[in-house]
Scaffold this active site. Structure first.
Site, short mmCIF file in Angstrom:
data_model
loop_
_atom_site.label_atom_id
_atom_site.label_comp_id
_atom_site.label_asym_id
_atom_site.label_seq_id
_atom_site.Cartn_x
_atom_site.Cartn_y
_atom_site.Cartn_z
N GLY A 65 0.82 -1.22 0.00
CA GLY A 65 0.00 0.00 0.00
C GLY A 65 0.84 1.26 0.00
O GLY A 65 0.45 2.29 0.55
N MET B 278 -0.99 6.65 4.22
CA MET B 278 -0.29 6.05 5.34
C MET B 278 0.94 5.28 4.85
O MET B 278 2.02 5.35 5.43
CB MET B 278 -1.24 5.12 6.11
CG MET B 278 -0.69 4.61 7.42
SD MET B 278 -0.26 5.90 8.61
CE MET B 278 -1.83 6.07 9.49
N GLY C 21 -1.20 -2.81 10.18
CA GLY C 21 -1.96 -1.71 10.76
C GLY C 21 -3.35 -1.58 10.19
O GLY C 21 -4.15 -0.77 10.66
N PHE D 281 -1.20 2.11 16.63
CA PHE D 281 0.27 2.13 16.64
C PHE D 281 0.84 3.31 17.43
O PHE D 281 2.05 3.45 17.54
CB PHE D 281 0.80 2.19 15.21
CG PHE D 281 1.09 0.85 14.61
CD1 PHE D 281 2.14 0.08 15.08
CD2 PHE D 281 0.33 0.36 13.56
CE1 PHE D 281 2.42 -1.15 14.52
CE2 PHE D 281 0.60 -0.88 13.00
CZ PHE D 281 1.66 -1.64 13.47
N HIS E 218 -11.38 15.57 20.20
CA HIS E 218 -11.03 15.43 18.79
C HIS E 218 -11.50 16.65 17.99
O HIS E 218 -12.29 17.44 18.48
CB HIS E 218 -11.68 14.16 18.20
CG HIS E 218 -10.97 12.89 18.59
ND1 HIS E 218 -11.21 12.26 19.80
CD2 HIS E 218 -10.01 12.14 17.96
CE1 HIS E 218 -10.43 11.17 19.87
NE2 HIS E 218 -9.70 11.09 18.79
N LYS F 237 -15.26 14.68 13.54
CA LYS F 237 -15.41 13.29 13.98
C LYS F 237 -16.89 13.00 14.27
O LYS F 237 -17.51 13.72 15.06
CB LYS F 237 -14.57 13.05 15.24
CG LYS F 237 -14.53 11.58 15.69
CD LYS F 237 -13.52 11.38 16.79
CE LYS F 237 -13.51 9.94 17.27
NZ LYS F 237 -13.04 9.00 16.22
#
Lengths: 264, 264, 264, 264
Positions: free
Chosen positions: B11, B16, B99, B126, B153, B157
């Site tokens: 990926g 990420m 992950g 992580f 947050h 969200k």
């Protein structure tokens, strides 16, 4: 050095009144001349307020304040007694600094007419830090799109949110109605997003060991501003009481709240 | 200096994955040997991961990892692809650091049987700081009578409370069931006391400008303990990914969560 | 319910001793059987410790503990008295929970030989939250490249940094020596970067109104972890004292510090 | 809805300039009409500022602003260029909102004379939250006897304390000189008590992962007030830039600092 202000204390035998006596005694600009408490007529007020060696009139009735020439009276009693005490001050030209809670709008109207020779300030919250926090939250409100309040108290408090939190919300909501919508679409456990009022969410934390704390959080693009007040014990009211006692002579008539006294 | 660990990234064309490539390239103990992304076959992965000047095999299929002798593969993809990638690692004796979210208990059971020649760790979070916060909250729980969680947050969200908050509550509740009763008798505005779960109240704050933050508050007589994690951006996952990559060889079979890798 | 543990208190007339008596009286698993204080022979310990109505032996010498069958003795006195009290406990098979400070390594060696029939724990800091904070800081240290400590105390404290801050630094430095170099090249006003010790910077704040607080900050890529302890008053030691009193029977010989008692 | 304000951006090819272009484009009350950058003549400003589909004049010289009828120009460049750009605005009746740093008192004097047809605001810090924090600290100062500042930044910052911290100290010291003496008699490790300036101690924390944060702590009897600003990224300047752009027309001549624009 200018002459010290002559101070009388109502309710001197109560916990708050005794703390006030100590604070007045510890301030070089003030002189404690009378400590009054009808409910503690038999009690040695000297021990309560650590008054050893002070030339002080102790008594059960308000007349003591007149006899000792008190210029300012401080009242932390109960609403019924306070109504009489404050009226007595108005009638006798004594400034009144009042921390007792429970006065109605009608009471205030009455006092407004009676305080012609001296002044009166009624203060719901004498903690200077809390008063500044609320004022700053109000000033900051229009510059942020989101705001939330977290108030934290010991685990014996039965009301949530606290009165201070509700006052803060209401002043912030009056200062701005441009608050973003709550983004929450899925409240996994009910109540997670707190109590929403005026576009602002309030969260009440109850924790053993804590005393009385509040944090106002304001957020806008890339940044947040937090204003936090921590109150550690009853003495946190004293700086406000002493300041009001020193400044009351400059505020004619009736004043409500510490803001005007602080000049903020 | 010992030889560097040879690392492949699945990926690599995703946000990420690209961040992972950069982090691996920046670590002197690791060597990036393969960057794979079937969905970005036409894309120049070199630019994505700032790979100029690195002797690196870029490709669209997992075979690249075998050809380049990768010892560890890191997977941040989607669940369907990840299932295949992880299986491929098991079959080819490559350690897998995963992950990607969404694995079922059944998936894990399957992996447990297949990882005989190499190891696999599946990590829901992580962020080392968050993992430590949860572990510390769990250790501390039995020594306090009250605990509450505040998670904060950004204002996009949609879920409340956050998954991390719910995991924290569930671990603390498993560690202690001796939580004091909620003292609240009068919730003036509904929701003020947050979401109560397992004797612990959780409060979700949503504020523009914020990223991802959580504070665990524990209180007992005369004191409180607060454990707070602040995550500022996606890079907060990288120290955990790099550590897992270096330590995976010492954790036989399947491991779930970063705790065992950290040895806490 | 199992039988209550019989507890004696040395120094019961002192401020800390009186607080301990109250705490023991308030705990359903403990029974206060003797309150001893040679320096307060004439004092009515009953009033000090609010002992009205309790069937309790009050006395000036340690013999009271034997006569009343105390199983555990708690000592908050001064070093000279404490040496004798602890020795007396060893000789009479009474467990000793000791909060008095000032014991030398030599004292400890001596106790190690004498506590054969009963156990002893000497605790420099009974605040459970502070003990957990230090332990967590130590566990977390190896996972972060930067760490700093902020300790905040009232404005009467004459030492800086606090003993707790220095203990924390020393344990964190022992746990990791991989701390990043200080980036500061230009300290505009000397002292800005605090006291550097073992790669960790310590900052001491002195503020009127505060009590005793400490925050350990740890930072790595994209995130930070903060562990904070707030102590609000002397009662913050009590949960630790009570826990040690209940668990001392399970820790043979001499134990130093609360960590082993907590099992962390 | 009233007509949108026509805005030009100098230094549009720089990191800050590009962020400004994005912010202007995202604001419904503003219209981006010109994006100028002589140093990026060959660069496609459209890609820099994500300007696809916007009918916008891109150019290398300030003339574009006149040709497109810009009412307000925003300048985030370097001091030499900024001097010319601001002068150009004065000469052409364009309001100038300036974030470039380095202007001397002499520069300001010159601008004061030249801005007769349009207005100019030079802002050292566009982060609204930081500006409010400094103002609130100044207002609160006279009501507290102790104050300290903690500023926290990432571990690449070479100066300590930060410029914002020093500005805050200087404003607080101007607002009150009644600060208590430092109680410290024994600074065990030098620097523990931070950098003392004007009766206020400043502590600089450098932590990997952090961005830019500052907390002002004020303490008096029994309470403390904390005002904290957290800046998470460069976008934290944008709300201030946009507000100044909208309000500059109401502030004749030269204004320095965001306070007047905010009306605080």
């Amino acid at each position: 050095m200018s002459e010290r202000i002559r101070v009388g204390v109502f309710g001197a035998g109560g916990r708050m009144g005794a703390t006030v006596c100590d604070a007045v005694l510890g301030d070089p600009e003030l002189e404690l001349v009378a400590a009054v408490d009808p409910h503690h007529a038999g009690l040695d007020l000297r021990s309560v307020a650590h008054l050893d060696g002070v030339d002080l009139v102790l008594g059960s009735g308000p007349d003591e304040l007149v006899r000792t020439g008190a210029q300012v009276a401080i009242d932390f009693t109960r609403i019924e007694a306070a109504r009489e005490n404050v009226g007595f001050c108005a009638d006798n030209g004594i400034h009144a600094v009042v921390g007792t809670s429970g006065f109605s709008d009608e009471d205030c109207e009455g006092f407004r007419g009676r305080f012609t020779r001296s002044n009166c300030v009624i203060v719901p919250n004498f903690a200077i830090g809390a008063v500044l926090m609320m004022r700053f939250a109000e000033i900051a409100a229009p510059f942020f799109e989101t705001a939330e309040i977290i108030e934290l108290h010991h685990d014996q408090k039965i009301d949530a949110p606290s009165g201070t939190a509700m006052s803060t919300v209401s002043r912030m909501a009056a200062a701005s109605d441009q608050w973003g919508a709550d983004p929450t679409q899925n409240e996994v456990v009910p109540g997670a997003r707190g109590a929403r009022s005026g576009g602002i969410n309030v969260h009440s934390v109850r924790l053993r060991g804590m005393v009385a704390h509040q944090e106002v959080l304001l957020g806008t693009t890339g940044q947040s501003l937090s204003i936090r007040h921590d109150s550690y014990d009853r003495s946190s009211f004293m700086p406000g009481v002493l300041l009001a006692t020193k400044r009351i002579a400059d505020h004619p008539g009736l004043t409500v709240g510490l803001d005007a006294i602080l000049g903020i």
